[in-house]
Design a protein around this motif. Structure first.
Motif, PDB file in Angstrom:
ATOM      1  N   ASN A  36       0.829  -1.187   0.000  1.00 47.48           N
ATOM      2  CA  ASN A  36       0.000   0.000   0.000  1.00 47.48           C
ATOM      3  C   ASN A  36       0.873   1.250   0.000  1.00 47.48           C
ATOM      4  N   ALA A  38       0.502   5.700  -0.269  1.00 40.22           N
ATOM      5  CA  ALA A  38      -0.363   6.879  -0.339  1.00 40.22           C
ATOM      6  C   ALA A  38       0.482   8.086  -0.706  1.00 40.22           C
ATOM      7  N   TYR A  40       0.330  12.232  -0.774  1.00 39.12           N
ATOM      8  CA  TYR A  40      -0.385  13.411  -0.313  1.00 39.12           C
ATOM      9  C   TYR A  40       0.243  14.648  -0.954  1.00 39.12           C
ATOM     10  N   ARG A  58      -1.362  -1.385  -4.110  1.00 42.48           N
ATOM     11  CA  ARG A  58      -2.475  -0.434  -4.041  1.00 42.48           C
ATOM     12  C   ARG A  58      -1.915   0.963  -3.849  1.00 42.48           C
ATOM     13  N   HIS A  60      -3.037   5.135  -3.219  1.00 42.68           N
ATOM     14  CA  HIS A  60      -4.045   6.144  -2.889  1.00 42.68           C
ATOM     15  C   HIS A  60      -3.446   7.526  -3.119  1.00 42.68           C
ATOM     16  N   TYR A  61      -4.208   8.410  -3.748  1.00 37.33           N
ATOM     17  CA  TYR A  61      -3.753   9.797  -3.890  1.00 37.33           C
ATOM     18  C   TYR A  61      -4.932  10.713  -3.919  1.00 37.33           C
TER      19      TYR A  61
END
Length: 61
Positions: A36, A38, A40, A58, A60-61
């Motif tokens: 995972n 991410a 930011y 995976r 996320h953004y």
């Protein structure tokens, strides 16, 4: 760095200082697990360009 290498199987956030952006990419891609990631940022183009370079299960953004 120990916190970014072994799989913890727990919710952990690593905040790691860096000098060069390529250093960050290499650090993330060096993990054997990479489950995972991410990103930011306030700049969506930075997020998309970074996402293309990361190897992760995976993102996320």
């Amino acid at each position: 760095m120990a916190v970014s290498c072994p799989e913890t199987f727990a919710p952990v956030v690593s905040i790691v200082p860096y000098n060069e952006f390529d250093e960050v990419i290499n650090m993330v891609n060096d993990s054997m697990y990479g489950l995972n990631v991410a990103i930011y940022t306030q700049n969506i183009m930075n997020a998309l360009n970074t996402a293309k370079r990361l190897e992760s299960g995976r993102l996320h953004y």
